[in-house]
Scaffold this motif. Structure first.
Motif, PDB file in Angstrom:
ATOM      1  N   LEU B 112       0.883  -0.862   0.141  1.00  0.00           N
ATOM      2  CA  LEU B 112      -0.182   0.039   0.716  1.00  0.00           C
ATOM      3  C   LEU B 112       0.604   1.287   0.036  1.00  0.00           C
ATOM      4  O   LEU B 112       1.557   1.246   0.575  1.00  0.00           O
ATOM      5  CB  LEU B 112      -0.421   0.240   1.333  1.00  0.00           C
ATOM      6  CG  LEU B 112      -0.127   0.086   2.360  1.00  0.00           C
ATOM      7  CD1 LEU B 112      -0.966   1.074   3.838  1.00  0.00           C
ATOM      8  CD2 LEU B 112       0.375  -0.728   3.418  1.00  0.00           C
ATOM      9  N   GLN B 113       0.413   2.532  -0.516  1.00  0.00           N
ATOM     10  CA  GLN B 113       1.119   3.526  -0.268  1.00  0.00           C
ATOM     11  C   GLN B 113      -0.290   4.540   0.394  1.00  0.00           C
ATOM     12  O   GLN B 113      -0.027   5.165   1.467  1.00  0.00           O
ATOM     13  CB  GLN B 113       1.422   4.186  -1.890  1.00  0.00           C
ATOM     14  CG  GLN B 113       2.486   3.088  -2.217  1.00  0.00           C
ATOM     15  CD  GLN B 113       2.868   3.219  -3.484  1.00  0.00           C
ATOM     16  OE1 GLN B 113       3.526   5.186  -4.024  1.00  0.00           O
ATOM     17  NE2 GLN B 113       3.875   2.741  -4.832  1.00  0.00           N
ATOM     18  N   CYS B 114      -0.588   4.936  -0.584  1.00  0.00           N
ATOM     19  CA  CYS B 114      -1.634   6.779   0.009  1.00  0.00           C
ATOM     20  C   CYS B 114      -2.591   5.781   1.759  1.00  0.00           C
ATOM     21  O   CYS B 114      -3.377   6.529   1.883  1.00  0.00           O
ATOM     22  CB  CYS B 114      -2.429   6.883  -1.234  1.00  0.00           C
ATOM     23  SG  CYS B 114      -3.688   6.109  -1.690  1.00  0.00           S
ATOM     24  N   GLY B 115      -2.737   4.587   0.845  1.00  0.00           N
ATOM     25  CA  GLY B 115      -3.812   3.921   1.637  1.00  0.00           C
ATOM     26  C   GLY B 115      -5.042   3.872   1.537  1.00  0.00           C
ATOM     27  O   GLY B 115      -5.817   3.579   2.051  1.00  0.00           O
ATOM     28  N   ILE B 148      -9.711  -0.824  -8.120  1.00  0.00           N
ATOM     29  CA  ILE B 148      -8.422  -0.848  -8.943  1.00  0.00           C
ATOM     30  C   ILE B 148      -7.704  -0.318  -7.821  1.00  0.00           C
ATOM     31  O   ILE B 148      -7.548   0.560  -6.748  1.00  0.00           O
ATOM     32  CB  ILE B 148      -8.621   0.864  -9.397  1.00  0.00           C
ATOM     33  CG1 ILE B 148     -10.317  -0.141 -10.427  1.00  0.00           C
ATOM     34  CG2 ILE B 148      -7.775   1.187 -10.060  1.00  0.00           C
ATOM     35  CD1 ILE B 148     -10.394   1.069 -11.484  1.00  0.00           C
ATOM     36  N   ARG B 150      -3.854   2.973  -7.615  1.00  0.00           N
ATOM     37  CA  ARG B 150      -3.334   3.558  -8.900  1.00  0.00           C
ATOM     38  C   ARG B 150      -1.906   3.812  -8.033  1.00  0.00           C
ATOM     39  O   ARG B 150      -0.545   4.637  -9.276  1.00  0.00           O
ATOM     40  CB  ARG B 150      -4.091   5.551  -8.755  1.00  0.00           C
ATOM     41  CG  ARG B 150      -3.337   5.738  -9.476  1.00  0.00           C
ATOM     42  CD  ARG B 150      -3.601   5.697 -11.493  1.00  0.00           C
ATOM     43  NE  ARG B 150      -4.149   6.934 -12.132  1.00  0.00           N
ATOM     44  CZ  ARG B 150      -3.740   6.104 -13.732  1.00  0.00           C
ATOM     45  NH1 ARG B 150      -3.201   4.688 -14.220  1.00  0.00           N
ATOM     46  NH2 ARG B 150      -4.158   7.340 -14.306  1.00  0.00           N
ATOM     47  N   CYS B 151      -1.172   3.367  -6.821  1.00  0.00           N
ATOM     48  CA  CYS B 151      -0.249   3.809  -6.515  1.00  0.00           C
ATOM     49  C   CYS B 151       0.551   2.581  -7.024  1.00  0.00           C
ATOM     50  O   CYS B 151       2.472   3.368  -7.341  1.00  0.00           O
ATOM     51  CB  CYS B 151      -0.253   3.989  -5.217  1.00  0.00           C
ATOM     52  SG  CYS B 151      -0.844   5.348  -4.817  1.00  0.00           S
ATOM     53  N   THR B 152       0.851   1.653  -6.480  1.00  0.00           N
ATOM     54  CA  THR B 152       1.148   0.451  -5.905  1.00  0.00           C
ATOM     55  C   THR B 152       1.744  -0.048  -7.762  1.00  0.00           C
ATOM     56  O   THR B 152       2.808  -0.810  -7.377  1.00  0.00           O
ATOM     57  CB  THR B 152       1.091  -0.549  -5.576  1.00  0.00           C
ATOM     58  OG1 THR B 152       0.343  -1.380  -6.180  1.00  0.00           O
ATOM     59  CG2 THR B 152       0.569  -0.209  -3.767  1.00  0.00           C
ATOM     60  N   GLY B 153       1.366   0.145  -8.626  1.00  0.00           N
ATOM     61  CA  GLY B 153       1.502  -1.462  -9.725  1.00  0.00           C
ATOM     62  C   GLY B 153       1.133  -2.156  -9.556  1.00  0.00           C
ATOM     63  O   GLY B 153       1.367  -3.199 -10.218  1.00  0.00           O
ATOM     64  N   TYR B 154       0.247  -3.040  -8.776  1.00  0.00           N
ATOM     65  CA  TYR B 154      -0.223  -4.305  -7.993  1.00  0.00           C
ATOM     66  C   TYR B 154       1.033  -4.785  -7.757  1.00  0.00           C
ATOM     67  O   TYR B 154       0.504  -5.947  -6.600  1.00  0.00           O
ATOM     68  CB  TYR B 154      -0.888  -4.699  -8.711  1.00  0.00           C
ATOM     69  CG  TYR B 154      -1.954  -3.945  -9.315  1.00  0.00           C
ATOM     70  CD1 TYR B 154      -3.448  -3.609  -9.002  1.00  0.00           C
ATOM     71  CD2 TYR B 154      -1.950  -2.760 -10.835  1.00  0.00           C
ATOM     72  CE1 TYR B 154      -4.200  -2.953  -9.060  1.00  0.00           C
ATOM     73  CE2 TYR B 154      -3.416  -2.264 -11.314  1.00  0.00           C
ATOM     74  CZ  TYR B 154      -4.463  -2.292 -10.188  1.00  0.00           C
ATOM     75  OH  TYR B 154      -5.187  -0.921 -10.402  1.00  0.00           O
TER      76      TYR B 154
END
Lengths: 792, 168
Positions: B112-115, B148, B150-154
């Protein structure tokens, strides 16, 4: 004590996000709050003949309805462009007024004309339906390429032209082209994108009649900058009476740099009605009104010798600004684009000419990479085409034109302090098994598939700062960053940064830096950001600047703490300050066993006295307390670089492009937290690959957004990607004490040309525009079959 | 007659009803208009703001919760429709203050990034492992297609799900 910088430290912010305790703007509810719904233009271009709110006012629960007239009467200012760009002929750029609520004309679908404020969201929605607007619909201008031939959108702005800008020397370029053996030329479109942070924009505005202060909670990447703009240009409130809080923000990617209409309107209206107002965008509003990105039409040429030396480069671009010029709208297609357009190559002569045009579409501004993806796409598509036309291996051709020494004085603006582009290329080739490609291509062909390989070598100018440089180029503010490091009497540390995290991991990486500098355990360090009432003024997060600018401000503030600590220790231990050394949290008097921990020193700074003794540990001239501030303004941009290699397999029967392999080898300078950097690379790649294969914002000729939902705008999903192969080379930046360069945008910059070069390679050199959808690729496959049949 | 009933429910939300649920192991009973979405009920009536709204059209998956053990996009379900069910939200995954193995794996592997998409992503992933104890990379990516990020590229999300599968 082991150094934390360089280690894979798990994130301090994660627990709250993982347990549902994040606090995003839409999670905030204030006592007695009202709800706002904006009435927006359904037309791309129209004049407002009449606006009638009588019926709506009678609707249940309505508190107030405000329009462009009230906002004009109250002299509330409009939205602004942050950079002044001058045209080649010396004239200043032309910007239309952009009132927060349109009064006379609307210029894109979604342009707000009124705000309805009601006791509940449902009542606000119902009343908004009853606002009657009588529009005279005018012919919209929507095409980037044809905008200069369209009707004049803004009175007094001929040809819809904001500026016609030149960087470089046309005469020198002409001379270079005259000497060329061959000229490679290309026409490309850099497709329009919608940033799509997963958290829709939102704001909650509150007014305190006692202190006469407005508080705005908003989804911003830069709360201080928002406050400055809302105060100085919006005339909403003086800065000391306006508090802007950007709490947890769910992604930005550039789209949350801007102050938006809703921020200004809700703040102003909250004071007017003396109640809190909450507004949360629905996703459809985000599609229509968030800033969009890219949208260039370019013709570029590269002059080469027959053995592949680059001699000259020209770039003629039309950039779509949308309906209005916003904060980074005018710099994105100029100084963030032009200087990087010659890429990582020594090209003796170059110019970039950009005509920035207005259209009846949502404003276009900085989206992850901002200008540099467009620049890299231009040069890297051109170089790939040159390699095909010259018959020189694509990696050899690049290496042949790389700079041989650093600092590298790049053709147009930048002096790149450090790098090793050859090492990056060699490592990327090895990681991607470049040599083995021919065998893999044959395997694909045996299955009836087409396989292509694409390469991109890029550099970018990020760590957006030096104030003197950016202001000389037209920036309206200095781009330094601030930090404040506060020791508590009992030894924990709070670090305030003017930078903002909306996914970038500041709470962890900035704490790693402070922990190393101060020798304090990371658990005892908190990073605070996002509130103009806490900490010093800062410029915020964009252009991969948080670490390279904001991180260094923290280092510098910590160094000041250590300097004071040395003086205090010397006084306490009756030594010379010059003899005190600091290491791992301890001040040690050299050649002695006398020492004080940083905690003891902090305690002494706050309690400077001893019972029954008139002795202070503070040297003469030093005040009590332990708190230091730094405003750091670097001497140059920073310059990450790297080589990416992609391999695709195409099914000619369906046109489906499968991204088989993606290799990224980047040089970000020193890495603070490899786990976080890896995450930034992955995310950037996903957005860059999204641009190449899936994403596209499209307006029809009347200016309706055809891709206004997740049903129509193709967001990349988990099943669209292979596992990325990530690696690094490392040359330290020489222009900052940490040696860091920035990593947030690299993926989005390098991936589009890398993937498209692979697709076009698979298609035997046939040009396809982004996104390379199955339909376009299928058509190209059919053409390929025909031309192959002819050749046979 | 029939039409005006639906107008009342779905558009005006004039018909109030009692919603009884068991949310995160706690029985709750609240009055809510019949057009209240489950996501709104959780966020506004129960102040469980961990469930996020990212798109309003059931595309992004930020709002995924479990209803009677299965994942569901709560922004397109009416609270009244799930009346009487057991609902688990991201706030209910911890046991005695200890994070669920999926939450731990996301933290360990930087999933996770922005959460913002994270609660829905975690709830979807937990449901996947309930149904498929050892999913392959492809199965994970296919399952998470409805969420979806948008931050991690999955990539780190996929790794986290695999890691969690070894711990559950």
């Amino acid at each position: 004590m082991a150094s934390l910088v360089g280690s894979r430290v798990e994130r301090k912010e994660d627990k709250r996000f993982l347990t549902g305790k994040g606090r995003y703007t839409a999670d905030i509810n204030l006592a007695n709050q009202t709800y706002a719904i904006f009435v927006r233009s359904p037309h791309a271009r129209a004049s407002i003949k009449k606006l009638n709110i009588d019926k709506a006012l009678k609707s249940s629960g309505v508190v107030s309805i405000l329009t462009g007239k009230e906002i004009a009467d109250d002299k509330i200012g409009g939205l602004i462009a942050g950079w002044a760009i001058r045209s080649e002929d010396g004239t200043e750029m032309k910007c239309p007024g952009n009132p927060p609520l349109a009064k006379d004309n609307v210029n894109f679908v979604g342009d707000p004309v009124a705000v309805v404020i009601a006791e509940s969201l449902a009542e606000a929605k119902e009343a908004a339906e009853k606002v009657e607007v009588d529009y005279k619909v005018l012919k919209a201008v929507t095409s980037t390429a044809d905008a200069m031939n369209g009707d004049t959108i803004h009175e007094g702005i001929d040809k819809n032209l904001c500026f016609d800008w030149l960087l470089g020397d046309r005469q020198k370029v002409k001379e270079a082209f005259d000497k060329a053996d061959k000229v490679i030329s290309i026409d490309i479109i850099n497709n329009r994108l919608i940033p799509n942070a997963m958290e829709p924009r939102a704001c909650v505005a509150d007014y305190n009649a006692a202190s006469e202060e407005i508080t705005l909670y908003t989804t911003s990447q830069n709360p201080h900058l928002s406050r400055l703009i809302m105060s100085a240009f919006g005339n909403v409130a003086p800065e000391h009476k306006l508090r802007v809080v950007a709490p947890d923000v769910g992604g930005g990617f550039g789209s949350k740099i801007n102050v938006y209409n809703e921020d200004i309107v809700c703040s102003w209206a909250a004071k007017k009605i003396n109640r809190a107002i909450k507004w949360v965008a629905e996703r459809s509003e985000s599609f229509l009104t968030d800033i969009h990105g890219r949208d260039h039409v370019t013709h570029a040429e590269l002059a080469v010798t027959k053995d592949g030396k680059f001699l000259g480069f020209k770039n003629e671009t039309i950039a779509n600004l949308g309906a209005y010029a916003r904060v980074f709208g005018t710099v994105t297609p100029t100084y963030l684009f032009g200087p990087c357009a010659t890429g990582v190559y020594e090209i003796p002569a170059a110019y970039t000419n950009v005509k920035a045009v207005y259209t009846n579409t949502a404003p276009v501004d900085a989206y992850r990479g901002a200008g540099r993806p467009e620049a890299t796409y231009t040069i890297e598509r051109l170089v790939e085409k040159a390699s095909m036309e010259l018959g020189i291996d694509k990696t050899e051709l690049r290496i042949k034109n790389f700079p041989t020494a650093f600092p590298f004085k790049q053709t147009l603006v930048h002096t790149v302090d450090s790098g090793d582009y050859v090492a990056g290329m060699e490592k990327a080739k090895q990681m991607a098994d470049y040599k083995g490609f021919d065998a893999r291509r044959k395997e694909s062909e045996a299955k009836g598939k087409l396989r292509g390989i694409g390469v991109t070598s890029y550099f970018e100018a990020c760590g957006i700062a030096p104030s003197a440089a950016v202001m000389s180029l037209g920036c309206g503010v200095g781009l330094w960053e601030s930090a404040e490091v506060r020791f508590n009497p009992t030894g924990q540390v709070t670090v305030y940064t003017g930078s903002h995290s909306h996914g970038q991991s500041h709470q962890t990486t900035f704490a790693q830096i402070a922990a190393d500098e101060l020798g304090v355990p990371i658990e005892n360090i908190d990073i605070v950001h996002g509130d103009t009432d806490k900490g010093t003024f800062g410029m915020g997060t964009y252009g991969s600047r948080s670490l390279a600018v904001g991180g260094i401000a923290i280092v510098n503030a910590c160094k000041k703490i250590v300097e004071k600590g040395k003086r205090v220790t010397a006084k306490m231990l009756e030594a010379n300050p010059e003899d005190v050394e600091f290491k791992d949290g301890e001040f040690i008097v050299s050649k002695s066993n006398k020492k004080k921990t940083i905690g003891e020193v902090a305690f002494a700074c706050y309690l400077p006295g001893v019972r029954d003794e008139m002795k202070s540990p503070l040297p003469e001239g030093d005040e009590p307390g332990l708190k230091e501030t730094s405003f750091y303004d670097p001497s140059n941009f920073s310059f990450p670089a790297g080589t990416h290699i992609a391999e695709v397999e195409i099914d000619p029967e369906t046109g489906h492009v499968k991204l088989e392999k993606y290799t990224a080898c980047d040089d970000f300078g020193r890495i603070i937290n490899p786990m976080v950097v890896e995450g930034q690379v992955h995310g950037g790649l996903a957005q860059g690959i999204g641009q190449a294969l899936y994403e596209n914002a499209e307006y029809d000729e009347t200016g309706q957004l055809m891709t206004g939902s997740y049903m129509d705008y193709t967001m990349p999903r988990a099943d669209n990607f292979p596992e990325f192969n990530i690696g690094y080379t490392c040359t330290h930046a020489t222009t900052n004490p940490l040696g860091v360069k920035g990593c947030g945008e690299a993926g989005a910059i390098a991936a589009p040309p890398t993937v498209m070069n692979a697709v076009i390679d698979a298609l035997g050199g046939q040009e396809v525009t982004m996104p390379a959808t199955a339909e376009k690729v299928w058509k190209a496959c059919k053409n390929l079959k025909k031309s192959n049949a002819k050749a046979a | 007659m029939f039409k005006s009933y639906w107008v009342k429910i779905l558009i005006k939300g004039e018909i109030m009803g009692k919603i009884s649920l068991e949310v995160n192991g706690r029985k709750v009973e609240k009055e809510a208009s019949d057009n209240t979405l489950l996501s709104t009920f959780l966020r506004e009536h129960l102040q469980l703001t961990g469930t996020h709204i990212g798109c309003d059209t059931s595309q992004c998956g930020a709002c995924v919760v479990h209803v009677d053990g299965n994942s569901l996009k709560s922004c397109t379900a009416l609270a009244a429709d799930v009346n009487g069910s057991k609902v688990t939200t991201i706030e209910g995954l911890e046991t005695n203050g200890k994070m669920h193995p999926m939450q731990e794996a996301f933290k360990k592997l930087h999933g996770l990034q922005c959460g913002f998409c994270t609660p829905g992503m975690v709830m979807s992933a937990v449901d996947l492992l309930q149904k498929n104890k050892k999913p392959s990379d492809t199965e994970i990516r296919d399952w998470l297609e409805g969420n979806i990020c948008r931050c991690t590229g999955y990539q780190n999300i996929v790794s986290a799900v695999k890691e969690a599968a070894t711990k559950m």
